[in-house]
Design a protein around this motif. Structure first.
Motif, PDB file in Angstrom:
ATOM      1  N   GLU A 131       0.826  -1.192   0.000  1.00  0.00           N
ATOM      2  CA  GLU A 131       0.000   0.000   0.000  1.00  0.00           C
ATOM      3  C   GLU A 131       0.868   1.253   0.000  1.00  0.00           C
ATOM      4  O   GLU A 131       2.048   1.205   0.335  1.00  0.00           O
ATOM      5  N   LEU A 132       0.265   2.353  -0.354  1.00  0.00           N
ATOM      6  CA  LEU A 132       0.981   3.617  -0.431  1.00  0.00           C
ATOM      7  C   LEU A 132       0.907   4.320   0.911  1.00  0.00           C
ATOM      8  O   LEU A 132      -0.145   4.427   1.508  1.00  0.00           O
ATOM      9  N   LEU A 133       2.036   4.785   1.396  1.00  0.00           N
ATOM     10  CA  LEU A 133       2.083   5.575   2.602  1.00  0.00           C
ATOM     11  C   LEU A 133       2.773   6.879   2.245  1.00  0.00           C
ATOM     12  O   LEU A 133       3.825   6.876   1.615  1.00  0.00           O
ATOM     13  N   VAL A 134       2.157   7.995   2.622  1.00  0.00           N
ATOM     14  CA  VAL A 134       2.704   9.306   2.316  1.00  0.00           C
ATOM     15  C   VAL A 134       2.994  10.022   3.621  1.00  0.00           C
ATOM     16  O   VAL A 134       2.149  10.081   4.503  1.00  0.00           O
ATOM     17  N   THR A 181      13.454  -1.860  -8.822  1.00  0.00           N
ATOM     18  CA  THR A 181      13.434  -1.574  -7.389  1.00  0.00           C
ATOM     19  C   THR A 181      12.669  -2.657  -6.628  1.00  0.00           C
ATOM     20  O   THR A 181      11.869  -3.391  -7.200  1.00  0.00           O
ATOM     21  N   GLU A 182      12.920  -2.710  -5.329  1.00  0.00           N
ATOM     22  CA  GLU A 182      12.260  -3.684  -4.463  1.00  0.00           C
ATOM     23  C   GLU A 182      11.130  -3.021  -3.686  1.00  0.00           C
ATOM     24  O   GLU A 182      11.249  -1.868  -3.249  1.00  0.00           O
ATOM     25  N   GLU A 183      10.050  -3.770  -3.500  1.00  0.00           N
ATOM     26  CA  GLU A 183       8.941  -3.295  -2.671  1.00  0.00           C
ATOM     27  C   GLU A 183       9.411  -3.179  -1.230  1.00  0.00           C
ATOM     28  O   GLU A 183      10.169  -4.019  -0.742  1.00  0.00           O
ATOM     29  N   ILE A 184       8.947  -2.153  -0.560  1.00  0.00           N
ATOM     30  CA  ILE A 184       9.285  -1.948   0.848  1.00  0.00           C
ATOM     31  C   ILE A 184       8.312  -2.768   1.683  1.00  0.00           C
ATOM     32  O   ILE A 184       7.098  -2.600   1.589  1.00  0.00           O
ATOM     33  N   LYS A 185       8.850  -3.671   2.490  1.00  0.00           N
ATOM     34  CA  LYS A 185       8.030  -4.577   3.301  1.00  0.00           C
ATOM     35  C   LYS A 185       7.728  -4.006   4.681  1.00  0.00           C
ATOM     36  O   LYS A 185       6.708  -4.293   5.269  1.00  0.00           O
ATOM     37  N   GLU A 186       8.669  -3.225   5.200  1.00  0.00           N
ATOM     38  CA  GLU A 186       8.511  -2.690   6.549  1.00  0.00           C
ATOM     39  C   GLU A 186       9.055  -1.272   6.589  1.00  0.00           C
ATOM     40  O   GLU A 186      10.163  -1.015   6.116  1.00  0.00           O
ATOM     41  N   GLU A 188      14.943   3.989  10.210  1.00  0.00           N
ATOM     42  CA  GLU A 188      16.030   4.150   9.248  1.00  0.00           C
ATOM     43  C   GLU A 188      15.493   4.534   7.864  1.00  0.00           C
ATOM     44  O   GLU A 188      16.033   5.408   7.194  1.00  0.00           O
ATOM     45  N   LEU A 189      14.404   3.900   7.460  1.00  0.00           N
ATOM     46  CA  LEU A 189      13.807   4.186   6.154  1.00  0.00           C
ATOM     47  C   LEU A 189      13.173   5.578   6.120  1.00  0.00           C
ATOM     48  O   LEU A 189      13.275   6.295   5.126  1.00  0.00           O
ATOM     49  N   ILE A 190      12.527   5.963   7.217  1.00  0.00           N
ATOM     50  CA  ILE A 190      11.939   7.300   7.296  1.00  0.00           C
ATOM     51  C   ILE A 190      13.039   8.360   7.262  1.00  0.00           C
ATOM     52  O   ILE A 190      12.934   9.364   6.553  1.00  0.00           O
ATOM     53  N   ASP A 191      14.121   8.143   8.009  1.00  0.00           N
ATOM     54  CA  ASP A 191      15.256   9.077   7.972  1.00  0.00           C
ATOM     55  C   ASP A 191      15.819   9.180   6.559  1.00  0.00           C
ATOM     56  O   ASP A 191      16.143  10.279   6.092  1.00  0.00           O
ATOM     57  N   PHE A 192      15.940   8.034   5.873  1.00  0.00           N
ATOM     58  CA  PHE A 192      16.422   8.034   4.493  1.00  0.00           C
ATOM     59  C   PHE A 192      15.489   8.867   3.607  1.00  0.00           C
ATOM     60  O   PHE A 192      15.934   9.648   2.775  1.00  0.00           O
ATOM     61  N   GLY A 193      14.171   8.724   3.808  1.00  0.00           N
ATOM     62  CA  GLY A 193      13.199   9.518   3.046  1.00  0.00           C
ATOM     63  C   GLY A 193      13.384  11.012   3.270  1.00  0.00           C
ATOM     64  O   GLY A 193      13.343  11.800   2.322  1.00  0.00           O
ATOM     65  N   PHE A 194      13.611  11.413   4.524  1.00  0.00           N
ATOM     66  CA  PHE A 194      13.833  12.836   4.804  1.00  0.00           C
ATOM     67  C   PHE A 194      15.164  13.312   4.216  1.00  0.00           C
ATOM     68  O   PHE A 194      15.269  14.445   3.746  1.00  0.00           O
ATOM     69  N   MET A 205       6.392  15.536  -0.002  1.00  0.00           N
ATOM     70  CA  MET A 205       5.898  14.208   0.364  1.00  0.00           C
ATOM     71  C   MET A 205       6.983  13.158   0.200  1.00  0.00           C
ATOM     72  O   MET A 205       7.818  13.266  -0.689  1.00  0.00           O
ATOM     73  N   ILE A 206       6.907  12.146   1.058  1.00  0.00           N
ATOM     74  CA  ILE A 206       7.705  10.930   0.917  1.00  0.00           C
ATOM     75  C   ILE A 206       6.701   9.826   0.648  1.00  0.00           C
ATOM     76  O   ILE A 206       5.758   9.647   1.416  1.00  0.00           O
ATOM     77  N   MET A 207       6.882   9.077  -0.440  1.00  0.00           N
ATOM     78  CA  MET A 207       5.944   8.017  -0.789  1.00  0.00           C
ATOM     79  C   MET A 207       6.650   6.671  -0.796  1.00  0.00           C
ATOM     80  O   MET A 207       7.668   6.501  -1.468  1.00  0.00           O
ATOM     81  N   PHE A 208       6.102   5.737  -0.043  1.00  0.00           N
ATOM     82  CA  PHE A 208       6.617   4.376   0.016  1.00  0.00           C
ATOM     83  C   PHE A 208       5.734   3.490  -0.864  1.00  0.00           C
ATOM     84  O   PHE A 208       4.520   3.503  -0.730  1.00  0.00           O
ATOM     85  N   ASN A 209       6.330   2.733  -1.765  1.00  0.00           N
ATOM     86  CA  ASN A 209       5.607   1.855  -2.692  1.00  0.00           C
ATOM     87  C   ASN A 209       4.519   2.600  -3.485  1.00  0.00           C
ATOM     88  O   ASN A 209       3.367   2.173  -3.523  1.00  0.00           O
ATOM     89  N   PRO A 210       4.878   3.722  -4.116  1.00  0.00           N
ATOM     90  CA  PRO A 210       3.862   4.484  -4.853  1.00  0.00           C
ATOM     91  C   PRO A 210       3.367   3.710  -6.075  1.00  0.00           C
ATOM     92  O   PRO A 210       4.108   2.945  -6.688  1.00  0.00           O
ATOM     93  N   LYS A 211       2.096   3.906  -6.384  1.00  0.00           N
ATOM     94  CA  LYS A 211       1.496   3.243  -7.536  1.00  0.00           C
ATOM     95  C   LYS A 211       0.331   4.097  -8.020  1.00  0.00           C
ATOM     96  O   LYS A 211      -0.484   4.545  -7.222  1.00  0.00           O
ATOM     97  N   VAL A 212       0.254   4.329  -9.330  1.00  0.00           N
ATOM     98  CA  VAL A 212      -0.873   5.062  -9.906  1.00  0.00           C
ATOM     99  C   VAL A 212      -2.030   4.078 -10.033  1.00  0.00           C
ATOM    100  O   VAL A 212      -1.925   3.063 -10.719  1.00  0.00           O
ATOM    101  N   GLU A 213      -3.131   4.364  -9.352  1.00  0.00           N
ATOM    102  CA  GLU A 213      -4.284   3.472  -9.406  1.00  0.00           C
ATOM    103  C   GLU A 213      -5.408   4.037 -10.258  1.00  0.00           C
ATOM    104  O   GLU A 213      -6.208   3.291 -10.781  1.00  0.00           O
TER     105      GLU A 213
END
Length: 140
Positions: free
Chosen positions: A3-6, A55-60, A64-70, A106-114
């Motif tokens: 799912e997409l998380l912003v 790219t790989e889907e983000i599972k968790e 660390e991942l949020i810091d990387f996004g920022f 915005m930071i988007m994890f696993n973005p997908k156009v639906e």
């Protein structure tokens, strides 16, 4: 996950940006125990092979991942871009940052156009292909 998380900047980041005060940033860091200082990451330039890899889907999603996004947001803004994908800074993850003018970044994890509602042609550039722009067809 799939799912997409912003995430958008919090009020703390907005206040720091508006006041542009190093003292306020340091005080907030001490009071909250959270580091507010981000890192500018090196942007990969075409023809770097990572830019063509899947790219790989983000599972968790973790700290660390949020810091990387920022860090990606900081990098994108420092380079005066409006979008940046994780492979552009060396990580094969489905993570992007976007800052459309007049909107919050915005930071988007696993973005997908639906859904899309038509198409339009826009002129775009790419931080990994400096100095080049082209007309791209995008969903509205």
């Amino acid at each position: 996950m799939g799912e997409l998380l912003v995430l958008t900047y919090s009020l703390v980041f907005d206040i720091c940006e508006l006041l542009d005060s190093g003292v306020l940033r340091l005080l907030l860091e001490v009071l909250t125990g959270k580091g507010l200082f981000m890192t500018i990451l090196p942007i990969r330039i075409f023809p770097d092979p990572i830019l063509r890899q899947k790219t790989e889907e983000i599972k968790e999603i973790n700290k660390e991942l949020i810091d990387f996004g920022f860090n990606m947001l900081e990098t994108m803004q420092a380079a005066r871009g409006i979008g940046l994908a994780a492979p552009q800074v060396g990580k094969l993850l489905r993570l992007i940052t976007i800052q459309i003018p007049e909107n919050e970044p915005m930071i988007m994890f696993n973005p997908k156009v639906e859904k899309s509602f038509g198409k339009r042609n826009v002129e775009e550039g790419c931080l990994s292909v400096p100095g080049f722009t082209g007309i791209i067809e995008r969903s509205v």
